[in-house]
Design a protein around this motif. Structure first.
Motif, PDB file in Angstrom:
ATOM      1  N   SER A  59      31.900  48.056  49.233  1.00 21.58           N
ATOM      2  CA  SER A  59      31.281  48.565  48.008  1.00 21.58           C
ATOM      3  C   SER A  59      30.230  49.613  48.341  1.00 21.58           C
ATOM      4  CB  SER A  59      30.638  47.422  47.231  1.00 21.58           C
ATOM      5  OG  SER A  59      29.862  47.919  46.165  1.00 21.58           O
ATOM      6  N   ALA A  60      30.192  50.661  47.540  1.00 17.60           N
ATOM      7  CA  ALA A  60      29.182  51.701  47.705  1.00 17.60           C
ATOM      8  C   ALA A  60      27.915  51.391  46.921  1.00 17.60           C
ATOM      9  CB  ALA A  60      29.753  53.044  47.265  1.00 17.60           C
ATOM     10  N   LEU A  61      27.914  50.284  46.192  1.00 18.29           N
ATOM     11  CA  LEU A  61      26.738  49.913  45.399  1.00 18.29           C
ATOM     12  C   LEU A  61      25.623  49.400  46.302  1.00 18.29           C
ATOM     13  CD1 LEU A  61      28.486  48.056  42.438  1.00 18.29           C
ATOM     14  CD2 LEU A  61      27.431  50.323  42.386  1.00 18.29           C
ATOM     15  N   PRO A  62      24.394  49.393  45.812  1.00 17.62           N
ATOM     16  CA  PRO A  62      23.285  48.846  46.612  1.00 17.62           C
ATOM     17  C   PRO A  62      23.594  47.427  47.069  1.00 17.62           C
ATOM     18  CG  PRO A  62      22.437  49.975  44.671  1.00 17.62           C
ATOM     19  CD  PRO A  62      23.928  49.929  44.521  1.00 17.62           C
ATOM     20  N   TYR A  63      23.256  47.139  48.317  1.00 19.67           N
ATOM     21  CA  TYR A  63      23.427  45.815  48.923  1.00 19.67           C
ATOM     22  C   TYR A  63      24.891  45.391  49.002  1.00 19.67           C
ATOM     23  CZ  TYR A  63      18.441  45.757  47.849  1.00 19.67           C
ATOM     24  OH  TYR A  63      17.113  46.087  47.757  1.00 19.67           O
ATOM     25  N   ALA A  64      25.796  46.346  48.923  1.00 22.30           N
ATOM     26  CA  ALA A  64      27.232  46.052  48.958  1.00 22.30           C
ATOM     27  C   ALA A  64      27.650  45.096  47.844  1.00 22.30           C
ATOM     28  CB  ALA A  64      27.650  45.491  50.320  1.00 22.30           C
ATOM     29  N   LEU A  65      26.929  45.131  46.729  1.00 22.64           N
ATOM     30  CA  LEU A  65      27.279  44.311  45.566  1.00 22.64           C
ATOM     31  C   LEU A  65      28.695  44.655  45.126  1.00 22.64           C
ATOM     32  CD1 LEU A  65      26.193  42.376  43.261  1.00 22.64           C
ATOM     33  CD2 LEU A  65      25.729  44.477  41.973  1.00 22.64           C
ATOM     34  N   PRO A  66      29.562  43.651  44.919  1.00 22.72           N
ATOM     35  CA  PRO A  66      30.909  43.959  44.430  1.00 22.72           C
ATOM     36  C   PRO A  66      30.850  44.759  43.125  1.00 22.72           C
ATOM     37  CG  PRO A  66      30.760  41.666  45.107  1.00 22.72           C
ATOM     38  CD  PRO A  66      29.366  42.209  45.145  1.00 22.72           C
ATOM     39  N   ASP A  67      31.723  45.727  43.016  1.00 23.94           N
ATOM     40  CA  ASP A  67      31.716  46.591  41.838  1.00 23.94           C
ATOM     41  C   ASP A  67      32.481  45.915  40.700  1.00 23.94           C
ATOM     42  OD1 ASP A  67      31.551  48.601  40.035  1.00 23.94           O
ATOM     43  OD2 ASP A  67      32.338  50.173  41.345  1.00 23.94           O
ATOM     44  N   TYR A  68      31.824  44.920  40.103  1.00 22.09           N
ATOM     45  CA  TYR A  68      32.486  44.136  39.066  1.00 22.09           C
ATOM     46  C   TYR A  68      32.863  44.977  37.850  1.00 22.09           C
ATOM     47  CZ  TYR A  68      31.546  39.728  41.485  1.00 22.09           C
ATOM     48  OH  TYR A  68      31.531  38.701  42.387  1.00 22.09           O
ATOM     49  N   GLY A  69      32.239  46.118  37.684  1.00 19.92           N
ATOM     50  CA  GLY A  69      32.614  46.990  36.585  1.00 19.92           C
ATOM     51  C   GLY A  69      34.002  47.574  36.754  1.00 19.92           C
ATOM     52  N   ARG A  70      34.487  47.619  37.989  1.00 21.12           N
ATOM     53  CA  ARG A  70      35.817  48.183  38.275  1.00 21.12           C
ATOM     54  C   ARG A  70      36.832  47.131  38.683  1.00 21.12           C
ATOM     55  NH1 ARG A  70      35.416  51.573  42.995  1.00 21.12           N
ATOM     56  NH2 ARG A  70      37.549  52.195  42.484  1.00 21.12           N
ATOM     57  N   ILE A  71      36.358  45.958  39.127  1.00 26.34           N
ATOM     58  CA  ILE A  71      37.274  44.925  39.623  1.00 26.34           C
ATOM     59  C   ILE A  71      38.000  44.248  38.452  1.00 26.34           C
ATOM     60  CG2 ILE A  71      37.463  42.736  40.858  1.00 26.34           C
ATOM     61  CD1 ILE A  71      34.958  43.573  42.440  1.00 26.34           C
ATOM     62  N   ARG A  72      39.320  44.224  38.546  1.00 27.19           N
ATOM     63  CA  ARG A  72      40.140  43.503  37.559  1.00 27.19           C
ATOM     64  C   ARG A  72      40.713  42.246  38.216  1.00 27.19           C
ATOM     65  NH1 ARG A  72      42.869  48.434  37.321  1.00 27.19           N
ATOM     66  NH2 ARG A  72      44.748  47.297  37.995  1.00 27.19           N
ATOM     67  N   ALA A  73      41.157  41.320  37.400  1.00 31.34           N
ATOM     68  CA  ALA A  73      41.709  40.078  37.937  1.00 31.34           C
ATOM     69  C   ALA A  73      42.892  40.345  38.865  1.00 31.34           C
ATOM     70  CB  ALA A  73      42.123  39.153  36.793  1.00 31.34           C
ATOM     71  N   ASP A  74      43.705  41.345  38.531  1.00 29.28           N
ATOM     72  CA  ASP A  74      44.886  41.588  39.356  1.00 29.28           C
ATOM     73  C   ASP A  74      44.567  42.282  40.672  1.00 29.28           C
ATOM     74  OD1 ASP A  74      44.273  44.060  38.301  1.00 29.28           O
ATOM     75  OD2 ASP A  74      46.324  44.569  37.733  1.00 29.28           O
ATOM     76  N   HIS A  75      43.287  42.578  40.931  1.00 26.95           N
ATOM     77  CA  HIS A  75      42.892  43.132  42.223  1.00 26.95           C
ATOM     78  C   HIS A  75      42.720  42.039  43.287  1.00 26.95           C
ATOM     79  CE1 HIS A  75      40.987  46.812  40.046  1.00 26.95           C
ATOM     80  NE2 HIS A  75      42.213  47.092  40.435  1.00 26.95           N
ATOM     81  N   TYR A  76      42.468  40.805  42.866  1.00 25.41           N
ATOM     82  CA  TYR A  76      42.056  39.787  43.833  1.00 25.41           C
ATOM     83  C   TYR A  76      43.166  39.389  44.804  1.00 25.41           C
ATOM     84  CZ  TYR A  76      37.663  39.142  41.306  1.00 25.41           C
ATOM     85  OH  TYR A  76      36.421  39.338  40.741  1.00 25.41           O
ATOM     86  N   VAL A  84      27.675  43.357  36.634  1.00 23.39           N
ATOM     87  CA  VAL A  84      27.730  41.914  36.828  1.00 23.39           C
ATOM     88  C   VAL A  84      29.115  41.410  36.434  1.00 23.39           C
ATOM     89  CG1 VAL A  84      25.275  41.391  36.588  1.00 23.39           C
ATOM     90  CG2 VAL A  84      26.671  41.684  34.535  1.00 23.39           C
ATOM     91  N   TYR A  85      29.443  40.215  36.892  1.00 27.29           N
ATOM     92  CA  TYR A  85      30.778  39.658  36.651  1.00 27.29           C
ATOM     93  C   TYR A  85      30.939  39.123  35.236  1.00 27.29           C
ATOM     94  CZ  TYR A  85      28.108  35.445  37.670  1.00 27.29           C
ATOM     95  OH  TYR A  85      27.146  34.462  37.665  1.00 27.29           O
ATOM     96  N   HIS A  86      29.802  38.933  34.517  1.00 26.71           N
ATOM     97  CA  HIS A  86      29.845  38.457  33.132  1.00 26.71           C
ATOM     98  C   HIS A  86      28.599  38.979  32.426  1.00 26.71           C
ATOM     99  CE1 HIS A  86      29.504  35.681  29.699  1.00 26.71           C
ATOM    100  NE2 HIS A  86      30.817  35.539  29.818  1.00 26.71           N
ATOM    101  N   PRO A  87      28.702  39.322  31.152  1.00 28.85           N
ATOM    102  CA  PRO A  87      27.525  39.860  30.447  1.00 28.85           C
ATOM    103  C   PRO A  87      26.333  38.907  30.435  1.00 28.85           C
ATOM    104  CG  PRO A  87      29.527  40.234  29.163  1.00 28.85           C
ATOM    105  CD  PRO A  87      29.921  39.362  30.308  1.00 28.85           C
TER     106      PRO A  87
END
Length: 683
Positions: free
Chosen positions: A12-29, A392-395
């Motif tokens: 992840s390019a986000l700070p602290y390597a935070l997963p980019d939950y804004g782009r991650i879809r269920a079918d990516h896992y 975040v993974y949920h609002p």
């Protein structure tokens, strides 16, 4: 999928390597997991194919560097799988369970890898290793040996089959429990049946019903444990009975979500696996690699505590029965669903404390900022800045950046406070990114609770227990945030199971520490502090109702041990009869004091990481109570005390023997007297 279309396939390019939950879809896992499996196995093959003799660098360091993609996908996915388990996520989890088990076995049972680790272990005293490096060799060798790496191939094949089946069943257990917990949420047609609840609690119940399309009704969702916070306030005895009955029937009422067959098979397979590994039981296999050492040591402690706890609970029951006889127009025998209600009446009478009436002083935002965060500032010099710009993974989840006293970045803290149907019960901490100097990663940790969400525009007012839970879980978060290790194997809470609860239990002490509670416990409307003397009276009640609380906990811990003391070949035919016999054996079979978790909803041991290890809470509490004494003796919430605790205990993670780390901090081994005094078991 490619790195362009799947954000999990690259760091992840986000700070602290935070997963980019804004782009991650269920079918990516699943694609990320599959590629992660392949990459790590290829990395392991490169280690084992090296022609030169094993060195720490070409074996241990390479091993610790392996699996970065898999770690990234795992942390991102399992955060969501526990906190927002939609039907799609649950389906992925079920498919993944045997795949993860097989992959872990492929590494831990790899004969060539085990040979290289064993070579280093055999000559460890002759190698120029730093303490953390030496422990890494020791732990990998120990864990691979316990996992079955020394077995022959046929035994390994059966072991792999067992691990995959157990993993699948554990996922089924959690899925069943979540579904049954949602189905058994108690619906009330008439608000009068919820007399005793506050206006805020009623609005939360109305909101929960509305979210399920039950307009005009009220719904009480069930927590993970047997009791329910509302039982202390509901004046209608039938309402209390309905709530308790729903809670205790989870996973054991027949139908598609019945967990009794699932848990019986898990226990049986664990026993077979233990025998394959050379142990008399699963409990023996588990405790062999904990500070307890043996199930006999656990049994001695539980039996030693059970007798005084049951004695105190019997005295408490008699006092509650007298209260019923003296105050009720038509007295009745005390039952389990009555205990909390009359306990609060007795607490009010004896100490002038009504814990249900304290909620207006525990507004969630103030507890968080002026309590939990402020305590971390006083002790450790930390500061927190909310980062709504980070995905975040949920609002319902919120992210805070954590800074050290000198302004340098420490990591990220994610708080997911409110309950929802897609979140599993209970409260927990989990890492989203683990700290490691070798990998150059800083920690990202999450806390999840299950607080009822208030109606729009109303404040979230916490119960006293919820305040305690928030401080407790934040103690786990600190353990992860303060990690200062080189190797990911030792990061944060990667310590022995019967030690992991210790730091979190210590953090509970600050909830009622004078300077801290005075700052956050303010009435949400008037800003008035808690009434004078109330905090002192709360502290005075430390041993109040401890017979009940200790008994219900010990009953669950004993049940866990009994379930996992089975030898291979034995089976549980009747779960209810098995439980009854186990609780009678230790003298904790009082029907008014049910076990904190019954087997069919005992998620800690059948879908969590506490199998044969639920005893760890009380085991860790020996260290916790002794540590609280140390803080009191040395001036309390001071920076110097916090720094010592951080550097000598929290920061070392699993890189040091936990009892050795404790002695380094305390100057001696822990003593049990403070625990006995805290729980009123010393007389």
């Amino acid at each position: 999928m490619t790195v362009e279309t799947n954000p999990l396939l690259t760091p992840s390019a986000l700070p602290y390597a935070l997963p980019d939950y804004g782009r991650i879809r269920a079918d990516h896992y699943l694609p990320a997991f599959r590629q992660g499996f392949e990459e790590q196995l290829a990395e392991i093959r490169r280690i084992t194919m090296v022609r030169s003799m094993p060195t720490f660098e070409n074996t241990m360091v390479a091993l610790e560097r392996s699996g970065e993609l898999l770690d990234r996908a795992s942390h991102a996915f399992y955060t969501v799988a526990s906190a927002d388990a939609t039907a799609e996520i649950q389906a992925i989890d079920e498919e993944l369970a045997p795949l993860m088990a097989a992959h872990q076995d492929a590494i831990l049972l790899d004969a060539a890898l085990y040979w290289r680790v064993s070579q280093l272990h055999d000559q460890i005293d002759a190698l120029p290793l730093e303490p953390e490096q030496r422990r890494l060799v020791e732990r990998w060798h120990r864990e691979m040996t316990l996992a079955g790496a020394a077995l022959d191939e046929s035994a390994k094949t059966r072991l792999t089959e067992l691990n995959q089946r157990i993993s699948s069943l554990s996922t089924t257990f959690e899925k069943n429990l979540l579904a049954d917990t949602n189905e058994l949420a108690v619906v009330f047609d008439d608000a009068a049946d919820l007399d005793g609840l506050s206006a805020g609690e009623l609005s939360s119940a109305a909101r929960a019903a509305s979210e399920r399309g039950l307009e005009g009704k009220h719904l009480l969702a069930l927590p993970l444990f047997t009791g329910h916070p509302a039982l202390a306030a509901l004046t209608n005895r039938e309402s209390r009975r309905r709530v308790m009955e729903a809670s205790r029937s989870r996973g054991a009422r027949g139908g598609e979500h019945d967990n009794r067959g699932v848990l019986a098979e898990i226990a049986s397979l664990r026993a077979e696996r233990a025998a394959l590994l050379g142990y008399a039981s699963h409990a023996a296999a588990v405790t062999a690699d904990e500070t307890a050492g043996t199930p006999e040591a656990v049994e001695r402690m539980l039996r030693d505590l059970a007798a005084p706890a049951a004695r105190n609970a019997a005295a408490e029951r008699a006092a509650l029965q007298r209260l019923i006889d003296e105050t009720e127009p038509e007295p009745f025998p005390l039952e389990a669903h009555d205990w909390a209600f009359y306990t609060e009446k007795l607490r009010t009478a004896q100490y002038d404390i009504d814990t249900a009436a304290l909620r207006p002083w525990f507004e969630a935002e103030r507890v968080l900022h002026d309590g939990v965060f402020a305590a971390a500032g006083r002790l450790y010099g930390l500061s927190f800045t909310e980062r709504p710009d980070l995905p975040v993974y949920h609002p319902g989840a919120r992210t805070f950046e954590v800074f050290q006293e000198d302004g340098s970045a420490l990591g990220l803290y994610v708080l997911d406070l409110y309950t929802r149907d897609s979140k599993r019960g209970g409260a927990w901490m989990n890492p989203i990114v683990s700290q490691s100097a070798l990998r150059g990663t800083l920690p990202v940790v999450a806390n999840n609770l299950n607080v009822s969400k208030p109606a729009d525009g109303e404040p979230a007012l916490l119960t006293l227990d919820e305040v305690n839970t928030l401080f407790h879980e934040f103690g786990h978060a600190l353990h992860g945030l303060f990690s200062e290790v080189t190797y990911p194997h030792f990061s944060g809470t990667n310590v022995f199971r019967d030690f992991v609860e210790f730091p979190s239990q210590v953090n509970e002490m600050w909830m009622l520490w004078p300077e801290i509670v005075d700052a956050y416990a303010r009435h949400h409307e008037s800003d008035e502090p808690l009434p004078a003397g109330l905090v002192e009276r709360l502290r005075a009640t430390e041993t109040f109702n401890q017979g009940f609380e200790t008994s219900e906990y010990l009953a669950a811990a004993w049940l866990d041990q009994a379930l996992h003391a089975l030898p291979s070949g034995d089976a549980i035919d009747d779960v209810a009869a098995f439980e009854a016999a186990a609780l009678a054996d230790i003298g904790l079979d009082d029907p008014a004091v049910p076990t904190r978790y019954s087997s069919a909803y005992f998620a800690h041991v059948f879908s969590g990481g506490y199998s044969a290890g639920y005893y760890s809470y009380i085991w860790s509490e020996v260290l916790d109570a002794d540590t609280v004494e140390w803080f009191r003796e040395n001036g309390g919430a001071q920076r110097s005390n916090g720094e010592r605790f951080r550097r000598r205990l929290l920061g070392v993670g699993g890189s040091k023997d936990p009892l050795e780390a404790y002695r380094d901090f305390r100057g001696r081994d822990a003593e049990i007297a403070p625990l006995l005094q805290r729980r009123g078991l010393d007389h």
